[in-house]
Write a protein that holds these residues in place. Structure first.
Motif, PDB file in Angstrom:
ATOM      1  N   PRO A   1       1.937  15.547  -1.014  1.00 48.61           N
ATOM      2  CA  PRO A   1       2.305  15.640   0.398  1.00 48.61           C
ATOM      3  C   PRO A   1       3.725  15.114   0.625  1.00 48.61           C
ATOM      4  N   SER A   2       4.407  15.674   1.616  1.00 50.62           N
ATOM      5  CA  SER A   2       5.781  15.227   1.855  1.00 50.62           C
ATOM      6  C   SER A   2       5.807  13.907   2.622  1.00 50.62           C
ATOM      7  N   GLN A   3       4.750  13.655   3.397  1.00 54.21           N
ATOM      8  CA  GLN A   3       4.639  12.365   4.093  1.00 54.21           C
ATOM      9  C   GLN A   3       3.722  11.465   3.286  1.00 54.21           C
ATOM     10  N   ASN A   4       3.987  10.151   3.300  1.00 51.64           N
ATOM     11  CA  ASN A   4       3.010   9.281   2.653  1.00 51.64           C
ATOM     12  C   ASN A   4       1.830   9.062   3.591  1.00 51.64           C
ATOM     13  N   LEU A   5       0.803   8.417   3.067  1.00 48.98           N
ATOM     14  CA  LEU A   5      -0.453   8.314   3.819  1.00 48.98           C
ATOM     15  C   LEU A   5      -0.283   7.562   5.140  1.00 48.98           C
ATOM     16  N   SER A   6       0.488   6.464   5.142  1.00 45.10           N
ATOM     17  CA  SER A   6       0.648   5.701   6.393  1.00 45.10           C
ATOM     18  C   SER A   6       1.355   6.554   7.433  1.00 45.10           C
ATOM     19  N   GLN A   7       2.342   7.314   7.012  1.00 43.52           N
ATOM     20  CA  GLN A   7       3.031   8.192   7.970  1.00 43.52           C
ATOM     21  C   GLN A   7       2.067   9.223   8.532  1.00 43.52           C
ATOM     22  N   GLU A   8       1.246   9.760   7.647  1.00 42.69           N
ATOM     23  CA  GLU A   8       0.324  10.801   8.091  1.00 42.69           C
ATOM     24  C   GLU A   8      -0.739  10.260   9.055  1.00 42.69           C
ATOM     25  N   LEU A   9      -1.235   9.060   8.786  1.00 39.56           N
ATOM     26  CA  LEU A   9      -2.281   8.497   9.646  1.00 39.56           C
ATOM     27  C   LEU A   9      -1.709   7.914  10.930  1.00 39.56           C
ATOM     28  N   GLY A  10      -0.456   7.511  10.895  1.00 37.87           N
ATOM     29  CA  GLY A  10       0.142   6.853  12.052  1.00 37.87           C
ATOM     30  C   GLY A  10      -0.491   5.503  12.265  1.00 37.87           C
ATOM     31  N   SER A  11      -0.318   4.887  13.460  1.00 39.81           N
ATOM     32  CA  SER A  11      -1.048   3.626  13.634  1.00 39.81           C
ATOM     33  C   SER A  11      -2.302   3.873  14.424  1.00 39.81           C
ATOM     34  N   LEU A  12      -3.348   3.252  13.941  1.00 43.35           N
ATOM     35  CA  LEU A  12      -4.671   3.440  14.510  1.00 43.35           C
ATOM     36  C   LEU A  12      -5.159   2.113  15.068  1.00 43.35           C
ATOM     37  N   LYS A  13      -6.063   2.186  16.027  1.00 43.94           N
ATOM     38  CA  LYS A  13      -6.599   0.955  16.617  1.00 43.94           C
ATOM     39  C   LYS A  13      -7.799   0.437  15.828  1.00 43.94           C
TER      40      LYS A  13
ATOM     41  N   VAL B   1       0.855  -1.187   0.000  1.00 41.01           N
ATOM     42  CA  VAL B   1       0.000   0.000   0.000  1.00 41.01           C
ATOM     43  C   VAL B   1       0.890   1.236   0.000  1.00 41.01           C
ATOM     44  N   GLN B   2       0.862   1.976  -1.096  1.00 45.47           N
ATOM     45  CA  GLN B   2       1.703   3.171  -1.168  1.00 45.47           C
ATOM     46  C   GLN B   2       1.027   4.284  -1.945  1.00 45.47           C
ATOM     47  N   THR B   3       1.347   5.506  -1.549  1.00 43.10           N
ATOM     48  CA  THR B   3       0.838   6.676  -2.249  1.00 43.10           C
ATOM     49  C   THR B   3       1.995   7.323  -3.015  1.00 43.10           C
ATOM     50  N   LEU B   4       1.658   8.167  -3.971  1.00 48.02           N
ATOM     51  CA  LEU B   4       2.706   8.764  -4.812  1.00 48.02           C
ATOM     52  C   LEU B   4       3.540   9.768  -4.033  1.00 48.02           C
ATOM     53  N   GLY B   5       4.831   9.681  -4.238  1.00 42.22           N
ATOM     54  CA  GLY B   5       5.762  10.672  -3.711  1.00 42.22           C
ATOM     55  C   GLY B   5       6.515  11.278  -4.869  1.00 42.22           C
ATOM     56  N   THR B   6       7.486  12.117  -4.555  1.00 42.13           N
ATOM     57  CA  THR B   6       8.189  12.828  -5.630  1.00 42.13           C
ATOM     58  C   THR B   6       9.508  12.156  -6.014  1.00 42.13           C
ATOM     59  N   GLN B   7       9.665  10.873  -5.601  1.00 44.19           N
ATOM     60  CA  GLN B   7      10.923  10.198  -5.928  1.00 44.19           C
ATOM     61  C   GLN B   7      10.988   9.788  -7.396  1.00 44.19           C
ATOM     62  N   GLN B   8       9.829   9.299  -7.907  1.00 48.93           N
ATOM     63  CA  GLN B   8       9.889   8.709  -9.241  1.00 48.93           C
ATOM     64  C   GLN B   8       9.359   9.649 -10.316  1.00 48.93           C
ATOM     65  N   PRO B   9       9.977   9.602 -11.518  1.00 53.22           N
ATOM     66  CA  PRO B   9       9.430  10.344 -12.631  1.00 53.22           C
ATOM     67  C   PRO B   9       8.037   9.816 -12.967  1.00 53.22           C
ATOM     68  N   PRO B  10       7.139  10.601 -13.443  1.00 53.26           N
ATOM     69  CA  PRO B  10       7.280  12.031 -13.785  1.00 53.26           C
ATOM     70  C   PRO B  10       6.974  12.969 -12.626  1.00 53.26           C
ATOM     71  N   PHE B  11       7.017  12.467 -11.388  1.00 47.84           N
ATOM     72  CA  PHE B  11       6.603  13.301 -10.253  1.00 47.84           C
ATOM     73  C   PHE B  11       7.801  13.951  -9.546  1.00 47.84           C
TER      74      PHE B  11
END
Ligand code: C5P
Length: 321
Positions: free
Chosen positions: A84-96, A64-74
């Protein structure tokens, strides 16, 4: 089954579709819109996996991954301003405890609103509203997963409706099977990239991610591998993508009205008048087989499905694989 409750049969096949839906199913199955290579097509010969094996397969095979700016064309300055500079899992953190709320008409009159809102995070789909439907679907929206069709089509007023303003947005668009980012970028199914940028310009403070297109095909592969017949060569529905997204960040996930309760109806969405059994059984999406998969990994009781339309699945972090 031994259960007295008549709920979703995990061995449902296309044979159980009515005549019209079966025809639509065969039509979609005959197509190969996303250029899947020949050797990937058709059912696999694999042993019947246990629930635990299925869950581990999902965890291991779907990243499960969201787009970041590492890969072309992004990897451009322009995209660095939007993504966003954080991916979605980082942003949500761990939830119960998390809730995934399908948009099925059968959630009407469920009175599940309070139960749904009691979760740490709630994921909703596309244009599904909460206002006027709070008692059945709740009002909390932590994540909204939207497909590119909703983003692009005038009827949904994606750019200016307040409906999309709450919570974190996550967008997805059907990509070529290769999940080649450049190929997809140049020819998305709907204009996801222009709409994304326009939304970000108008709502700069709202968090908004784009799902990596590899996710949809990795998930498709798990569905096909565990199905005894050839499925539609189209991405899974938002419903299963949303469940997977929450499984990747939550300890436990309740999925509401994906496996239909006793309130099962042909009403497509709880917020519309439109009736079509295809919304529940699938046409373009391999939805029938997605539901078989969820039934197989469900840890809740058949009574929970029957009465509440609730399936319970563990988050990936809770698994011992
Ligand atoms: O129609 P839409 O994609 O916006 O609905 C969100 C998700 O809810 C679907 O992708 C599907 O997984 C699920 N759904 C369903 N039965 C319905 C309507 C929606 O299972 N009748």
């Amino acid at each position: 089954g031994k259960s007295p409750w008549r709920v979703w049969n995990e061995n449902s096949s296309s044979d159980m579709l009515n005549k019209r839906l079966h025809k639509v199913f065969k039509m979609y199955r005959a197509m190969n819109k996303y250029n899947m290579p020949l050797q990937k097509q058709g059912p696999r010969r694999s042993h019947k996996r246990s629930a635990q094996e299925l869950l581990c397969q999902l965890r291991n095979q779907v990243k499960v991954q969201t787009l970041g700016t590492q890969q072309p064309p992004f990897n451009t300055q322009e995209w660095a301003m939007f993504l966003p500079s954080q991916n979605l899992s980082q942003e949500l953190g761990s939830l119960k405890n998390c809730a995934v709320v399908s948009s099925a008409g059968s959630i009407r009159n469920s009175h599940l609103g309070r139960e749904i809102d009691s979760h740490d995070a709630v994921l909703r789909f596309n244009a599904a509203p909460t206002s006027k439907y709070q008692s059945d679907v709740g009002k909390k929206t932590t994540v909204r997963l939207t497909n590119s069709q909703v983003m692009a089509s005038d009827e949904f007023r994606f750019l200016d409706s307040p409906l999309y303003g709450e919570g974190i947005l996550v967008a997805w668009d059907p990509a070529p099977y290769s999940a080649d980012l450049l190929e997809w970028y140049n020819k998305p199914d709907y204009p996801i990239f222009t709409r994304y940028k326009e939304y970000r310009r108008r709502h700069p403070s709202q968090s908004f991610h784009i799902l990596h297109p590899a996710v949809q095909w990795q998930l498709w592969e798990v569905i096909q591998e565990n199905t005894g017949e050839e499925i539609q060569r189209n991405p899974p529905s938002s419903g299963l993508l949303g469940a997977l997204l929450m499984m990747s960040v939550c300890e436990q996930v309740h999925i509401y009205e994906f496996l239909p309760s006793r309130r099962q109806t042909d009403l497509c969405h709880y917020y519309e008048k439109f009736q079509d059994a295809a919304c529940t059984m699938g046409a373009y999406h391999p939805l029938l087989f997605e539901k078989n998969l969820v039934k197989r990994i469900n840890q809740g009781s058949d009574l929970d499905i029957f009465q509440l339309g609730r399936a319970t699945v563990p988050g990936f972090q809770s698994l011992n694989c």
